[in-house]
Motif scaffolding. Structure first.
Motif, mmCIF file in Angstrom:
data_model
loop_
_atom_site.group_PDB
_atom_site.id
_atom_site.type_symbol
_atom_site.label_atom_id
_atom_site.label_comp_id
_atom_site.label_asym_id
_atom_site.label_seq_id
_atom_site.Cartn_x
_atom_site.Cartn_y
_atom_site.Cartn_z
ATOM 1 N N GLY A 17 -11.072 4.337 2.863
ATOM 2 C CA GLY A 17 -12.191 3.536 3.350
ATOM 3 C C GLY A 17 -12.479 2.285 2.539
ATOM 4 O O GLY A 17 -13.267 1.450 2.948
ATOM 5 N N GLN A 18 -11.811 2.116 1.387
ATOM 6 C CA GLN A 18 -12.208 1.049 0.478
ATOM 7 C C GLN A 18 -11.112 0.065 0.095
ATOM 8 O O GLN A 18 -11.405 -1.014 -0.385
ATOM 9 C CB GLN A 18 -12.749 1.675 -0.824
ATOM 10 C CG GLN A 18 -13.973 2.541 -0.589
ATOM 11 C CD GLN A 18 -15.058 2.218 -1.575
ATOM 12 O OE1 GLN A 18 -14.859 2.356 -2.765
ATOM 13 N NE2 GLN A 18 -16.194 1.766 -1.084
ATOM 14 N N VAL A 19 -9.854 0.450 0.257
ATOM 15 C CA VAL A 19 -8.761 -0.411 -0.234
ATOM 16 C C VAL A 19 -7.890 -0.904 0.922
ATOM 17 O O VAL A 19 -7.483 -0.131 1.791
ATOM 18 C CB VAL A 19 -7.891 0.337 -1.277
ATOM 19 C CG1 VAL A 19 -6.711 -0.522 -1.706
ATOM 20 C CG2 VAL A 19 -8.726 0.712 -2.495
ATOM 21 N N ILE A 123 -10.002 -18.306 -9.201
ATOM 22 C CA ILE A 123 -9.398 -17.873 -7.929
ATOM 23 C C ILE A 123 -8.930 -16.427 -8.093
ATOM 24 O O ILE A 123 -8.355 -16.069 -9.126
ATOM 25 C CB ILE A 123 -8.165 -18.758 -7.591
ATOM 26 C CG1 ILE A 123 -8.558 -20.219 -7.357
ATOM 27 C CG2 ILE A 123 -7.388 -18.192 -6.394
ATOM 28 C CD1 ILE A 123 -9.238 -20.519 -6.047
ATOM 29 N N ASP A 124 -9.177 -15.599 -7.089
ATOM 30 C CA ASP A 124 -8.573 -14.257 -7.110
ATOM 31 C C ASP A 124 -8.224 -13.822 -5.688
ATOM 32 O O ASP A 124 -8.726 -14.389 -4.726
ATOM 33 C CB ASP A 124 -9.487 -13.245 -7.798
ATOM 34 C CG ASP A 124 -8.697 -12.051 -8.372
ATOM 35 O OD1 ASP A 124 -7.435 -12.078 -8.349
ATOM 36 O OD2 ASP A 124 -9.325 -11.088 -8.842
ATOM 37 N N ASP A 125 -7.343 -12.834 -5.601
ATOM 38 C CA ASP A 125 -6.894 -12.381 -4.281
ATOM 39 C C ASP A 125 -7.969 -11.582 -3.564
ATOM 40 O O ASP A 125 -8.213 -11.783 -2.384
ATOM 41 C CB ASP A 125 -5.579 -11.570 -4.403
ATOM 42 C CG ASP A 125 -5.697 -10.326 -5.273
ATOM 43 O OD1 ASP A 125 -6.614 -10.249 -6.132
ATOM 44 O OD2 ASP A 125 -4.862 -9.404 -5.114
ATOM 45 N N PHE A 126 -8.639 -10.664 -4.283
ATOM 46 C CA PHE A 126 -9.660 -9.806 -3.678
ATOM 47 C C PHE A 126 -10.945 -9.860 -4.485
ATOM 48 O O PHE A 126 -10.922 -10.062 -5.700
ATOM 49 C CB PHE A 126 -9.188 -8.339 -3.669
ATOM 50 C CG PHE A 126 -8.381 -7.964 -2.457
ATOM 51 C CD1 PHE A 126 -8.998 -7.451 -1.327
ATOM 52 C CD2 PHE A 126 -6.993 -8.123 -2.452
ATOM 53 C CE1 PHE A 126 -8.262 -7.104 -0.208
ATOM 54 C CE2 PHE A 126 -6.247 -7.783 -1.331
ATOM 55 C CZ PHE A 126 -6.888 -7.270 -0.214
ATOM 56 N N LEU A 127 -12.039 -9.639 -3.786
ATOM 57 C CA LEU A 127 -13.326 -9.429 -4.460
ATOM 58 C C LEU A 127 -13.887 -8.094 -3.975
ATOM 59 O O LEU A 127 -14.056 -7.889 -2.768
ATOM 60 C CB LEU A 127 -14.291 -10.579 -4.127
ATOM 61 C CG LEU A 127 -15.720 -10.490 -4.686
ATOM 62 C CD1 LEU A 127 -15.716 -10.403 -6.203
ATOM 63 C CD2 LEU A 127 -16.549 -11.688 -4.229
ATOM 64 N N ALA A 128 -14.136 -7.204 -4.937
ATOM 65 C CA ALA A 128 -14.701 -5.893 -4.598
ATOM 66 C C ALA A 128 -16.045 -5.761 -5.324
ATOM 67 O O ALA A 128 -17.087 -6.152 -4.814
ATOM 68 C CB ALA A 128 -13.721 -4.790 -4.981
ATOM 69 N N GLU A 155 -12.607 -11.142 0.618
ATOM 70 C CA GLU A 155 -13.792 -10.472 0.059
ATOM 71 C C GLU A 155 -14.108 -9.241 0.881
ATOM 72 O O GLU A 155 -14.188 -9.304 2.106
ATOM 73 C CB GLU A 155 -15.008 -11.421 0.091
ATOM 74 C CG GLU A 155 -16.284 -10.730 -0.386
ATOM 75 C CD GLU A 155 -17.525 -11.618 -0.347
ATOM 76 O OE1 GLU A 155 -17.380 -12.852 -0.187
ATOM 77 O OE2 GLU A 155 -18.635 -11.066 -0.470
ATOM 78 N N LYS A 156 -14.292 -8.124 0.193
ATOM 79 C CA LYS A 156 -14.753 -6.920 0.873
ATOM 80 C C LYS A 156 -16.279 -6.940 0.741
ATOM 81 O O LYS A 156 -16.835 -6.539 -0.290
ATOM 82 C CB LYS A 156 -14.117 -5.680 0.250
ATOM 83 C CG LYS A 156 -12.601 -5.654 0.504
ATOM 84 C CD LYS A 156 -11.960 -4.383 0.002
ATOM 85 C CE LYS A 156 -12.049 -4.310 -1.499
ATOM 86 N NZ LYS A 156 -11.486 -3.060 -2.047
ATOM 87 N N ALA A 157 -16.918 -7.444 1.811
ATOM 88 C CA ALA A 157 -18.354 -7.719 1.758
ATOM 89 C C ALA A 157 -19.202 -6.452 1.719
ATOM 90 O O ALA A 157 -20.396 -6.521 1.448
ATOM 91 C CB ALA A 157 -18.751 -8.602 2.935
#
Ligand code: 5GP
Length: 189
Positions: A17-19, A123-128, A155-157
């Protein structure tokens, strides 16, 4: 960014559910044409911010980072995850908890490459949860430089990083925002 959103929809794999796994264009195989567009979009978004350096973290931040730095015509620095072999006095060190690996890492940047007066685009690929971005921002601030903005590819909002960074006063621009990864389905914000 529609092109990127399409790519996430077509090729992203939800691991739980998260990745989100995007190893066909960003995290293993990399799509240089898409990365070029990513670099152009970050450059458009942060135009006028007088950026003097781009800072990312190895390894998945390097592709979007270098394409952005190329467009901006400034150097790219990537923070290293392993302890440097150089003297500790020569490096900035911050502790970052890795969301995907569930462990703490030290990230390091040589003092040679960021200076007071620099305006740094992170800069980054993902934001959690924002751990990586906050760690990079602390390094910029240790150097007496300024964080000009934070550019995130995905971004995983539904995780708190974006809100926490905004509350801390940083300008965050995400090219794609994901509202949920429930039941193996990507829902965009
Ligand atoms: P944060 O530090 O914001 O908690 O997590 C961001 C970092 O963890 C990124 O540098 C990225 O490498 C990794 N990460 C977090 N969530 C995901 C995800 O869903 N998929 C992938 N591929 N990496 C992620």
């Amino acid at each position: 960014m529609q092109l990127l959103q399409n790519k996430v929809r077509e090729e992203g794999i939800v691991l739980n559910g998260q990745v989100l796994k995007v190893d066909s264009f960003l995290n293993h195989q990399m799509d240089p044409v898409l990365m070029k567009e990513v670099g152009r979009e970050f450059t458009r978004l942060f135009q006028g911010e007088n950026i003097t350096r781009v800072l990312t973290i190895e390894s998945s931040g390097i592709a979007p980072g270098i394409m952005t730095a190329l467009e901006l015509e400034v150097p790219l620095i990537f923070a290293r995850k392993q302890k440097s072999l150089t003297l500790r006095e020569d490096i900035y060190v911050e502790k970052v908890y890795s969301f995907t690996k569930q462990e703490s890492n030290e990230i390091t940047v040589s003092k040679k490459f960021i200076h007071p007066g620099d305006r740094v685009l992170i800069i980054d690929d993902f934001l959690a949860n924002g751990e990586a971005a906050f760690g990079l921002a602390r390094i910029v601030e240790q150097a007496g430089a300024e964080v000009a903005g934070i550019g995130i590819v995905i971004e995983k909002a539904f995780q708190p990083g974006g809100r926490l960074l905004a509350e801390a006063g940083y300008r965050v621009e995400s090219l794609v925002r994901i509202a949920a990864l429930d039941n193996g389905v990507v829902t965009f914000a």
